[in-house]
Write a protein that holds these residues in place. Structure first.
Motif, PDB file in Angstrom:
ATOM      1  N   LYS A   1       0.828  -1.219   0.000  1.00 30.37           N
ATOM      2  CA  LYS A   1       0.000   0.000   0.000  1.00 30.37           C
ATOM      3  C   LYS A   1       0.861   1.267   0.000  1.00 30.37           C
ATOM      4  O   LYS A   1       0.483   2.284  -0.613  1.00 30.37           O
TER       5      LYS A   1
ATOM      6  N   CYS B   1      -2.901   4.717  -2.677  1.00 32.18           N
ATOM      7  CA  CYS B   1      -4.250   4.835  -3.257  1.00 32.18           C
ATOM      8  C   CYS B   1      -4.874   6.176  -2.842  1.00 32.18           C
ATOM      9  O   CYS B   1      -4.902   6.526  -1.655  1.00 32.18           O
TER      10      CYS B   1
ATOM     11  N   TRP C   1      -4.551  -5.651  -6.484  1.00 34.83           N
ATOM     12  CA  TRP C   1      -5.377  -4.494  -6.088  1.00 34.83           C
ATOM     13  C   TRP C   1      -5.739  -3.736  -7.352  1.00 34.83           C
ATOM     14  O   TRP C   1      -4.871  -3.466  -8.200  1.00 34.83           O
TER      15      TRP C   1
END
Length: 752
Positions: free
Chosen positions: A20, A25, A713
């Motif tokens: 991540k 994001c 993802w």
């Protein structure tokens, strides 16, 4: 790729944070990351069992009958060490949301017992050493020794000659070879060493080689008993037709043991192997080849093999001198040209013993010598038959149907007692053919050739004249060659000779004119059994190591392939084609193959044996006996068919994985759990908590050898209004070698 990763990146929680952080994001509430995890558990340590198969120590109380006696070869078979290098179980959790699985420094949901998918893979050791292959190789390699057996044992020629003279004067003499005899200097002095086997071990080995237990005792004992009881009756029954031995009725050979359930395949190979030019299963020849190969490959080596062969020759001479039939051979059976030369020689020796028995019974039946002659006196045909009184018919067996003599219509035509034809081995046939060829093509050579081929015919004519005084050649033809007697259709009692028999210069006419009426008891022997037996025993005793091992190759390899065809029946789906090739190569080798062809055959034997050993090692691990708790539970048990299918699938997919249906709770899964629980790394684990002990006893697995993660993802990048783009990261954490991380990241460059 790194040799070691950071500790916080060795679990799923740390990898998610890293993933991540890399993507960043822009969404305030991003969708969950899709996670797939595979954990490998490898069984690398050996099980607590002895995989190496020890060689038989003949000096100990090893069961030699179990080793050498039986309908099939007992050569060592299998791997010399554990063939399984690695067994790997892979537990997989595919395509889960990140919030459905937890793995961090203090807790993990990655329990293999809860994984929905299990797969297994195996890896085997390369260059596997196999027992049968090593045993056969030792015999093939021994063919390079050109020394004689006596030279290896250090027996001097004069010692052998004096021992042979001693045997002639004292038939019951003990064996000349003693365990304290020096192999290099039998007279003493200088460097020397003792023979490998002491007398008790030699006796045990010889008894096992010549033993009748479980093999051919019923046949031999019944035959000997019948011959003694019936005396000369069996001899007379052999002369229903001239020169043809009709086998006397004896009990049948004991039936072979019942075959295994897959025996259509076994029968196929057994029928194919019957075409080999070797020796039957469990005959004396095959048993001798197996025993000598065992000894050669053992710690006793070449001296031990030579010592036992020397004793075998002495034992064969003892059978000959005592008129005892060799065990395991049919009576009245000439040497089989479809068998190997060593087997033919032993069959020839059996024929000599039978002939000697018949000759002594014949004289005992006609004359009582018990009070006037010694048991070792020899009787043979007299040299001058001119003064023999033949006024009365002699040597009659029985009338030939209702036929009468043509010159004496009231006198029946009798079948005479004749000599059996001379048995011959293939080397004697070759010598005879070479002799006939060497005579040349002249007229005198043709007459000499015809005479050499008509000895048996002349003996039959002499016996016929002695049994039928006043007979003519037409009478002889009516009995000996009925097809050459053409019956007159008008008068069936008359007839004429065929054109072949009545032509000028016919060899039959010349033989008939020169034949005198001599009964079989006074004829010169066509087959001198004493001379032939001594030639065979002298030949066997004078073999070099190269000659002996070359003679042993056909029966030994045939015994080995017979054993392989039964040992490898469970893996026939893997080796069927190779086994067919092995059998056909053996057929070629035993009939016209060279030593190099036998060496090439060894590679096929090794491949089949190693594959079978791999199957057995893997199946033995997966069929460990369940403990008491598992046995009492109602968990599904794996069937033999399912286990066999699973093991074969693992061997066929050595570069891939085989699924385990039902994962941890399936029948195969339970077997794999027991296997992993036996890992040596878990042997010292002791649980203190009672609950932990209960769980551990059933669900223990070795430490994970490798973990693989795939993180996926789909999010917009680089802005929140960008199009959705796929992101992927693969991580391989191998505890032994490396930490590898691969990423594939994308972003929208059109609307950014």
């Amino acid at each position: 790729a790194l040799r070691n990763g950071q500790p916080r990146h060795t679990n799923l929680a740390g990898l998610l944070d890293l993933f991540k952080e890399k993507i960043v994001c822009p969404l305030p509430t991003p969708p969950p990351v899709k996670v797939s995890v595979r954990v490998d558990y490898t069984l690398q340590e050996r099980l607590d069992r002895q995989w190496t198969q020890p060689l038989p120590d003949f000096d100990d109380d090893v069961d030699l009958n179990g080793l050498l006696v039986g309908p099939y070869s007992h050569l060592p078979f299998g791997a010399a060490q554990d063939p399984l290098r690695e067994f790997c179980l892979s537990a997989t959790w595919p395509n889960l949301n990140e919030d459905m699985i937890v793995e961090n420094d203090v807790y993990s949901d990655l329990d293999p017992m809860t994984a929905p998918y299990w797969t297994a893979a195996v890896a085997f050791e390369s260059g596997l050493q196999c027992l049968m292959h090593g045993c056969l190789t030792s015999l093939v390699n021994a063919t390079r020794y050109q020394s004689t057996i006596d030279a290896i044992l250090g027996i001097e020629e004069n010692a052998v000659g004096s021992a042979a003279l001693e045997r002639l004067t004292q038939p019951q003499a003990a064996r000349i070879l003693q365990p304290n005899l020096s192999l290099t200097n039998p007279t003493g002095g200088g460097e020397s060493y003792s023979l490998p086997f002491d007398s008790s071990t030699v006796n045990r080995l010889i008894d096992a080689i010549f033993n009748d237990v479980g093999g051919f005792s019923d046949l031999t004992e019944t035959t000997n008993a019948k011959q003694i009881a019936e005396g000369g009756k069996a001899d007379r029954a052999r002369h229903e037709s001239p020169g043809i031995a009709v086998k006397e009725v004896t009990s049948d050979r004991p039936p072979s043991p019942p075959l295994t359930p897959s025996d259509d395949m076994v029968n196929k190979y057994m029928e194919l192997l019957k075409q080999c030019k070797s020796a039957p299963a469990d005959c004396l020849t095959s048993r001798l080849a197996v025993a000598l190969c065992h000894i050669l490959w053992s710690s006793h080596g070449l001296p031990g093999m030579c010592q036992i062969w020397h004793e075998v020759v002495i034992c064969l001479r003892s059978y000959w001198e005592k008129f005892d039939l060799l065990p395991g051979f049919d009576t009245d059976a000439p040497p089989d040209m479809g068998s190997c030369l060593l087997h033919q020689k032993l069959m020839m020796l059996q024929c000599c013993i039978e002939s000697k028995q018949k000759r002594h019974r014949s004289f005992e039946a006609t004359t009582n010598f018990s009070d006037t002659m010694d048991e070792d006196d020899f009787f043979d045909a007299i040299e001058d038959v001119d003064n023999v009184d033949l006024a009365e018919p002699q040597g009659r067996l029985k009338p030939l149907m209702d036929l009468k003599l043509l010159n004496k219509p009231t006198v029946p035509l009798y079948i005479p007692v004749t000599q059996d034809p001379s048995p011959m081995t293939e080397d004697l046939l070759e010598e005879h053919a070479e002799y006939l060829t060497s005579l040349g093509d002249s007229f005198d050579a043709g007459k000499a050739r015809a005479k050499a081929q008509s000895d048996s015919l002349l003996a039959d004519m002499q016996a016929f004249k002695a049994a039928n005084p006043g007979c003519c050649m037409e009478d002889f033809v009516r009995w000996h060659s009925p097809r050459d007697w053409i019956i007159d259709q008008a008068d069936p009692l008359t007839g004429r000779l065929s054109e072949r028999m009545s032509s000028a210069g016919n060899a039959w006419i010349e033989s008939w004119q020169s034949a005198r009426p001599v009964p079989v008891s006074l004829q010169k022997r066509l087959f001198n059994e004493s001379k032939e037996a001594e030639k065979i025993l002298h030949w066997l005793g004078g073999l070099t190591v190269c000659e002996l091992t070359t003679l042993l190759l056909p029966p030994l390899f045939a015994s080995a392939v017979r054993q392989i065809s039964r040992e490898a029946i469970d893996v026939h789906t893997l080796i069927g084609e190779k086994l067919d090739v092995l059998c056909h190569k053996l057929l070629f080798c035993t009939r016209q193959g060279s030593l190099d062809d036998f060496r090439d055959l060894l590679s096929n034997v090794h491949w089949v044996e190693s594959t079978t050993a791999q199957y057995r090692a893997l199946r033995a691990r997966l069929t460990l006996s369940p403990d008491a708790a598992d046995a009492a539970s109602k968990q599904p048990r794996v069937t033999e068919a399912d286990m066999k299918h699973f093991v074969l699938a693992l061997m066929q997919n050595t570069n891939g994985a085989v699924p385990i249906f039902g994962a941890a709770n399936g029948p195969i899964g339970l077997a794999v759990r027991r296997l992993l629980d036996s890992d040596a790394r878990l042997a010292g684990v002791v649980e203190t908590a009672e609950g932990a002990k209960k769980t551990s006893s059933k669900n223990r697995v070795p430490p994970a050898a490798r973990k693989q993660y795939v993180l996926r993802w789909v999010v917009p990048r680089p802005m929140d209004y960008s199009r959705l783009t796929p992101q992927r990261m693969y991580v391989n954490i191998d505890e032994r070698t490396e930490f590898r991380l691969c990423g594939a990241f994308s972003e929208d460059v059109t609307l950014s």
